[in-house]
Design a protein around this motif. Sequence first.
Motif, PDB file in Angstrom:
ATOM      1  N   ALA A 364      18.568  40.715 -39.471  1.00 42.30           N
ATOM      2  CA  ALA A 364      17.911  41.703 -40.325  1.00 42.30           C
ATOM      3  C   ALA A 364      18.651  41.910 -41.650  1.00 42.30           C
ATOM      4  O   ALA A 364      18.116  42.536 -42.571  1.00 42.30           O
ATOM      5  N   ALA A 365      19.864  41.386 -41.747  1.00 42.60           N
ATOM      6  CA  ALA A 365      20.693  41.629 -42.934  1.00 42.60           C
ATOM      7  C   ALA A 365      20.385  40.663 -44.085  1.00 42.60           C
ATOM      8  O   ALA A 365      20.865  40.879 -45.199  1.00 42.60           O
ATOM      9  N   TYR A 366      19.587  39.616 -43.834  1.00 41.95           N
ATOM     10  CA  TYR A 366      19.368  38.595 -44.862  1.00 41.95           C
ATOM     11  C   TYR A 366      17.878  38.282 -44.990  1.00 41.95           C
ATOM     12  O   TYR A 366      17.127  38.357 -44.022  1.00 41.95           O
ATOM     13  N   GLU A 367      17.486  37.876 -46.192  1.00 43.00           N
ATOM     14  CA  GLU A 367      16.058  37.703 -46.470  1.00 43.00           C
ATOM     15  C   GLU A 367      15.542  36.346 -46.027  1.00 43.00           C
ATOM     16  O   GLU A 367      14.470  36.244 -45.398  1.00 43.00           O
ATOM     17  N   HIS A 368      16.265  35.270 -46.349  1.00 46.25           N
ATOM     18  CA  HIS A 368      15.841  33.909 -45.985  1.00 46.25           C
ATOM     19  C   HIS A 368      16.998  33.229 -45.263  1.00 46.25           C
ATOM     20  O   HIS A 368      18.087  33.070 -45.826  1.00 46.25           O
ATOM     21  N   LEU A 393      12.931  33.397 -41.212  1.00 43.82           N
ATOM     22  CA  LEU A 393      13.497  32.107 -40.830  1.00 43.82           C
ATOM     23  C   LEU A 393      12.985  30.968 -41.708  1.00 43.82           C
ATOM     24  O   LEU A 393      11.787  30.692 -41.768  1.00 43.82           O
ATOM     25  N   ARG A 394      13.922  30.287 -42.378  1.00 45.67           N
ATOM     26  CA  ARG A 394      13.614  29.082 -43.138  1.00 45.67           C
ATOM     27  C   ARG A 394      13.669  27.866 -42.208  1.00 45.67           C
ATOM     28  O   ARG A 394      12.951  26.882 -42.386  1.00 45.67           O
ATOM     29  N   GLY A 395      14.561  27.953 -41.228  1.00 39.41           N
ATOM     30  CA  GLY A 395      14.725  26.880 -40.256  1.00 39.41           C
ATOM     31  C   GLY A 395      15.694  27.327 -39.186  1.00 39.41           C
ATOM     32  O   GLY A 395      16.392  28.335 -39.335  1.00 39.41           O
ATOM     33  N   VAL A 396      15.761  26.567 -38.092  1.00 39.87           N
ATOM     34  CA  VAL A 396      16.629  26.913 -36.960  1.00 39.87           C
ATOM     35  C   VAL A 396      17.297  25.642 -36.449  1.00 39.87           C
ATOM     36  O   VAL A 396      16.643  24.599 -36.311  1.00 39.87           O
ATOM     37  N   VAL A 397      18.596  25.759 -36.155  1.00 38.93           N
ATOM     38  CA  VAL A 397      19.337  24.680 -35.498  1.00 38.93           C
ATOM     39  C   VAL A 397      19.831  25.221 -34.171  1.00 38.93           C
ATOM     40  O   VAL A 397      20.521  26.243 -34.126  1.00 38.93           O
ATOM     41  N   LEU A 398      19.483  24.543 -33.090  1.00 40.14           N
ATOM     42  CA  LEU A 398      19.809  25.016 -31.748  1.00 40.14           C
ATOM     43  C   LEU A 398      20.904  24.175 -31.121  1.00 40.14           C
ATOM     44  O   LEU A 398      20.892  22.946 -31.200  1.00 40.14           O
ATOM     45  N   ILE A 399      21.866  24.867 -30.496  1.00 40.28           N
ATOM     46  CA  ILE A 399      22.959  24.233 -29.774  1.00 40.28           C
ATOM     47  C   ILE A 399      23.100  24.928 -28.428  1.00 40.28           C
ATOM     48  O   ILE A 399      22.545  26.002 -28.202  1.00 40.28           O
ATOM     49  N   GLY A 400      23.861  24.306 -27.523  1.00 38.15           N
ATOM     50  CA  GLY A 400      24.241  24.994 -26.304  1.00 38.15           C
ATOM     51  C   GLY A 400      23.344  24.748 -25.107  1.00 38.15           C
ATOM     52  O   GLY A 400      22.243  24.203 -25.210  1.00 38.15           O
ATOM     53  N   ALA A 401      23.824  25.242 -23.963  1.00 38.98           N
ATOM     54  CA  ALA A 401      23.192  24.940 -22.680  1.00 38.98           C
ATOM     55  C   ALA A 401      21.789  25.532 -22.541  1.00 38.98           C
ATOM     56  O   ALA A 401      20.908  24.915 -21.945  1.00 38.98           O
ATOM     57  N   ARG A 412       6.381  29.910 -29.523  1.00 40.32           N
ATOM     58  CA  ARG A 412       5.367  30.951 -29.320  1.00 40.32           C
ATOM     59  C   ARG A 412       5.209  31.862 -30.538  1.00 40.32           C
ATOM     60  O   ARG A 412       4.092  32.295 -30.856  1.00 40.32           O
ATOM     61  N   HIS A 413       6.300  32.194 -31.191  1.00 37.09           N
ATOM     62  CA  HIS A 413       6.259  33.256 -32.199  1.00 37.09           C
ATOM     63  C   HIS A 413       6.556  32.791 -33.622  1.00 37.09           C
ATOM     64  O   HIS A 413       6.339  33.557 -34.559  1.00 37.09           O
ATOM     65  N   ALA A 414       7.069  31.575 -33.794  1.00 34.49           N
ATOM     66  CA  ALA A 414       7.350  31.046 -35.136  1.00 34.49           C
ATOM     67  C   ALA A 414       7.072  29.551 -35.138  1.00 34.49           C
ATOM     68  O   ALA A 414       7.943  28.736 -35.458  1.00 34.49           O
ATOM     69  N   PRO A 415       5.843  29.163 -34.824  1.00 31.19           N
ATOM     70  CA  PRO A 415       5.543  27.729 -34.635  1.00 31.19           C
ATOM     71  C   PRO A 415       5.683  26.892 -35.893  1.00 31.19           C
ATOM     72  O   PRO A 415       5.828  25.669 -35.805  1.00 31.19           O
ATOM     73  N   ASP A 416       5.636  27.523 -37.068  1.00 33.25           N
ATOM     74  CA  ASP A 416       5.718  26.766 -38.308  1.00 33.25           C
ATOM     75  C   ASP A 416       7.145  26.621 -38.832  1.00 33.25           C
ATOM     76  O   ASP A 416       7.362  25.947 -39.853  1.00 33.25           O
ATOM     77  N   VAL A 417       8.102  27.220 -38.162  1.00 35.72           N
ATOM     78  CA  VAL A 417       9.491  27.148 -38.608  1.00 35.72           C
ATOM     79  C   VAL A 417      10.111  25.829 -38.117  1.00 35.72           C
ATOM     80  O   VAL A 417      10.067  25.535 -36.919  1.00 35.72           O
ATOM     81  N   PRO A 418      10.707  25.039 -39.005  1.00 33.60           N
ATOM     82  CA  PRO A 418      11.339  23.785 -38.569  1.00 33.60           C
ATOM     83  C   PRO A 418      12.504  24.057 -37.620  1.00 33.60           C
ATOM     84  O   PRO A 418      13.317  24.961 -37.869  1.00 33.60           O
TER      85      PRO A 418
END
Length: 481
Positions: A364-368, A393-401, A412-418
């Motif tokens: 919530a602290a950042y715009e993009h 969200l401009r994009g997401v990088v996922l790591i971890g188990a 489900r909630h941000a299908p257009d986000v890379p």
Amino acid sequence: MTTRDFAGQHITVAGLGVSGSSAARALAGLGARVTVVDGGDGDKQRAAAAELAAPGITVRLGDGETLPDGTDLVVTSPGWKPDSPLFAAAAEAGVDVVGDVEIAWRLRGPDAAAWLAVTGTNGKTTTVRMLAAILEAEGLHTAAVGNIGTPIIDLVLGQGQHGERPYDVLAVELSSYQLHWAPSLRAHSAAVLNLAPDHLDWHGSMEAYAADKGRIYEGNTVACVYNVADKATEDLVRGADVEEGCRAVGFTLGTPGPSQLGVVEGLLVDRAFVENRQQQAQELAEITDIAPGSGSPAPHNIANALAAAALARAFGVRPASVREGLRAFHPDAHRIQYIADIADVTYIDDSKATNTHAAEASLAAYEHIVWIAGGLAKGATFDELVAKSAQRLRGVVLIGADRALIREALARHAPDVPVVDLDRTDTGAMPEAVREATGLAQPGDTVLLAPACASMDMFVNYNKRGDAFAEAVRELRARAQ
């Protein structure tokens, strides 16, 4: 209770961790016969046991379930669950179980320092350190103790020794675990910052978790500080049994009403500890006084500052000291820590965001944002977090188990986000994550490590995870120069 009351008692201490070892030494020093029990029997436990042997403490490894014969009292480390077999055996034998915070409270002398106590799902350490900085600015002898790292029992027993000035007041961070095992605690004033599902495997339910958090208000003498934006915290105040004259004091990021602290045109203001709460407001500080030099403070850190200010004002601290203390405070590493700007992209390390509630505040602290997330979910779900943050969200990088849980919520909630899904759980994944995030970022964006998960699937702790992120960013900056 005095120190003499422990002499000759047979006390069993559950756990060989920091708080358990500290309690064992302290109680042995008071003349108690101490036995420490721990279910582990590895090199770490044996080394700790060897250190405790010198003061005559008995350590039993490999069996944390059987109550030693003749036990008069059990002192538990915070992490031991209430349904542990050891505690069931203690209940059957009519033996009380308490924590080290309870022992510290019982051992306070007649002129002991007041306790200003803080709990909440997130923000405890930052708020307590802000509070300590404000109290120091007032010229008070204080310390930040409790769940923050300094065992409070050591500090209580050491007060006034070696010619040191006794403490005037303590800023005390308390976890839900510690509060569960501290039935006698009665703080001068206390704050619950927020409530969100966490540690439910330990407490058994959200209701039990909230009830343990709410124990911090019991017996308060001056102020119960709550979060106006989190009704559950106010409900805990309403249900608390406090001393006559104790007041409910709210904090809000909006314009404060009477008996509240809040924000007006970039100023932190007080309408609680003024002569005429209906018509007066006291300026305390500017928002820019919060961690100066680190940019605009995140909303949840403004809330933390307001909670700290409320507790300080409850203790009689002057407005000027609130400003001075906030200016002197510097956040710990890995808590929305600025790392670098590279090609007009800002890199922020909030590795301490180990649950969804903390990550939500960070996002919530950042715009993009290009969000680096994932790790051990600890039973959490991510739909609400993603839904609330999707527009940022401009994009997401996922790591971890458990990254798949976040990926599914994003679908489900941000299908257009890379989304970049890194199929690896080794520590070397972090440099790759930073490179991928940089590729998704545009000028003016923030690359934010706010995992919403624990770190132990890949790293020793959240500190090491944050260090790996910072090092990867520094390497990226060096290549860009």
